[in-house]
Design a protein around this motif. Structure first.
Motif, PDB file in Angstrom:
ATOM      1  N   PRO A   1     -17.638  -6.121  -3.828  1.00  0.00           N
ATOM      2  CA  PRO A   1     -16.062  -5.169  -3.342  1.00  0.00           C
ATOM      3  C   PRO A   1     -14.389  -6.416  -3.866  1.00  0.00           C
ATOM      4  N   PHE A   2     -13.889  -5.355  -4.532  1.00  0.00           N
ATOM      5  CA  PHE A   2     -12.241  -5.720  -5.690  1.00  0.00           C
ATOM      6  C   PHE A   2     -11.137  -4.611  -4.392  1.00  0.00           C
TER       7      PHE A   2
ATOM      8  N   PHE B   1     -13.585   5.358  -3.447  1.00  0.00           N
ATOM      9  CA  PHE B   1     -13.288   3.689  -3.010  1.00  0.00           C
ATOM     10  C   PHE B   1     -14.250   2.674  -1.986  1.00  0.00           C
ATOM     11  N   GLU B   2     -13.422   3.359  -0.728  1.00  0.00           N
ATOM     12  CA  GLU B   2     -14.442   2.576   0.718  1.00  0.00           C
ATOM     13  C   GLU B   2     -15.953   2.067   0.594  1.00  0.00           C
TER      14      GLU B   2
ATOM     15  N   VAL C   1     -14.491  -0.723  -2.401  1.00  0.00           N
ATOM     16  CA  VAL C   1     -12.531  -1.693  -2.692  1.00  0.00           C
ATOM     17  C   VAL C   1     -11.735  -0.987  -1.755  1.00  0.00           C
ATOM     18  N   SER C   2     -11.086  -2.106  -2.072  1.00  0.00           N
ATOM     19  CA  SER C   2     -10.030  -1.611  -0.838  1.00  0.00           C
ATOM     20  C   SER C   2      -8.565  -1.039  -1.932  1.00  0.00           C
ATOM     21  N   VAL C   3      -8.369  -0.285  -1.277  1.00  0.00           N
ATOM     22  CA  VAL C   3      -6.838   0.087  -2.085  1.00  0.00           C
ATOM     23  C   VAL C   3      -5.967   0.225  -1.535  1.00  0.00           C
ATOM     24  N   VAL C   4      -4.990  -0.665  -2.415  1.00  0.00           N
ATOM     25  CA  VAL C   4      -4.335  -1.040  -1.737  1.00  0.00           C
ATOM     26  C   VAL C   4      -2.469   0.229  -2.334  1.00  0.00           C
ATOM     27  N   LEU C   5      -2.048   1.239  -1.329  1.00  0.00           N
ATOM     28  CA  LEU C   5      -1.172   1.892  -1.656  1.00  0.00           C
ATOM     29  C   LEU C   5       0.172   1.448  -2.063  1.00  0.00           C
ATOM     30  N   GLN C   6       1.021   1.544  -3.176  1.00  0.00           N
ATOM     31  CA  GLN C   6       2.554   0.791  -3.058  1.00  0.00           C
ATOM     32  C   GLN C   6       3.021   1.698  -4.117  1.00  0.00           C
TER      33      GLN C   6
END
Length: 272
Positions: free
Chosen positions: A226-227, A262-263, A267-272
């Motif tokens: 995981p990343f 991704f999930e 993969v942890s996606v951080v939406l910014q």
């Protein structure tokens, strides 16, 4: 990787028989026509190999121009850096010698005109290869102003040069954080340019279609799950990646499908 160039300095291309790695066909300073926008009507490309010293199977074909034996066969066409090391290669079909002339490149060298088939040598790729060759593919965002067609060519070079560019570096360890700049993500290919750059640096590769992206997420392509992926300017990307794609019995917007992939792969996606 194929062997380095063996017959002088300044060559950018080298040919080796696809059937026998020991059958080296020679190298050339240029391969004009390899990246032409359109092949000839019969589907073949007409390529001018400038400053060539034919060897092996290619040398045998040179003496039979205009006859059946002028076809040397299938080959690996390697692209070389300034030191003669292979950056990447293309598979070419039915390379046939159609003309031979003395070359101004040096004594004993010839300019060969050949026909060949090569689906993977995309128009616009030559510029990206030159950047890799000269070491100038060294900053982020160099793909931002490319046309859609040239972005596809950029991705093809990222794919075929990936081993050369990584130089044997291992994947980043699990738990790594990568930052994806979403400001220039306007379609599928721009997303792949951005994710490749985020994971593997300028000109980096991390997939160029959904299946390839999924393969990369299993490891061996620069990152270990995981990343975490920090997706900057994600709202802008969401507004543009609206193409709807079939997934089973439903349709999903491309942006949302990417998040699902991704999930699924940790993969942890951080939406910014």
């Amino acid at each position: 990787m194929r062997a380095s160039v063996r017959d002088g300095e300044g060559q950018k291309y080298a040919l080796t028989s696809d059937e026998d790695d020991s059958d080296f066909w020679g190298s050339a300073h240029e391969a004009e026509g390899l990246f032409t926008p359109l092949p000839h009507e019969d589907g073949a490309r007409r390529v001018h190999l400038e400053g060539c010293l034919p060897q092996g199977g290619l040398l045998k074909s040179v003496g039979h121009v205009g006859r059946r034996r002028a076809m040397a066969g299938n080959a690996s066409l390697a692209l070389l850096d300034g030191e003669g090391a292979t950056m990447g290669s293309y598979f070419v079909n039915e390379l046939t010698v159609v003309d031979v002339e003395p070359s101004i490149r040096g004594t004993g060298l010839v300019d060969l005109t050949v026909t060949l088939w090569c689906d993977n040598a995309l128009p616009g790729a030559e510029r990206a290869w030159d950047l890799v060759r000269t070491g100038h593919l060294n900053r982020t965002g160099m793909w931002h102003d490319l046309t859609p067609e040239d972005r596809r060519a950029w991705l093809s070079v990222a794919l075929w040069s990936r081993e050369y560019q990584r130089r044997g570096r291992p994947d980043a360890p699990a738990g790594q954080v990568f930052a994806l700049d979403g400001r220039h993500v306007v379609d599928r290919d721009s997303f792949y340019c951005a994710i490749g750059e985020a994971v593997n640096g300028p000109g980096g590769y991390f997939g160029w279609n959904l299946d390839a992206l999924d393969d990369c997420l299993f490891g061996g392509w620069g990152a270990t799950a995981p990343f975490t992926l920090l997706w900057n300017s994600s709202a802008e990307a969401r507004a543009r990646l609206v193409e709807r794609l079939p997934v089973g019995d439903r349709e999903v917007a491309l942006f949302d499908l990417l998040l699902e992939i991704f999930e699924e792969r940790g993969v942890s996606v951080v939406l910014q």
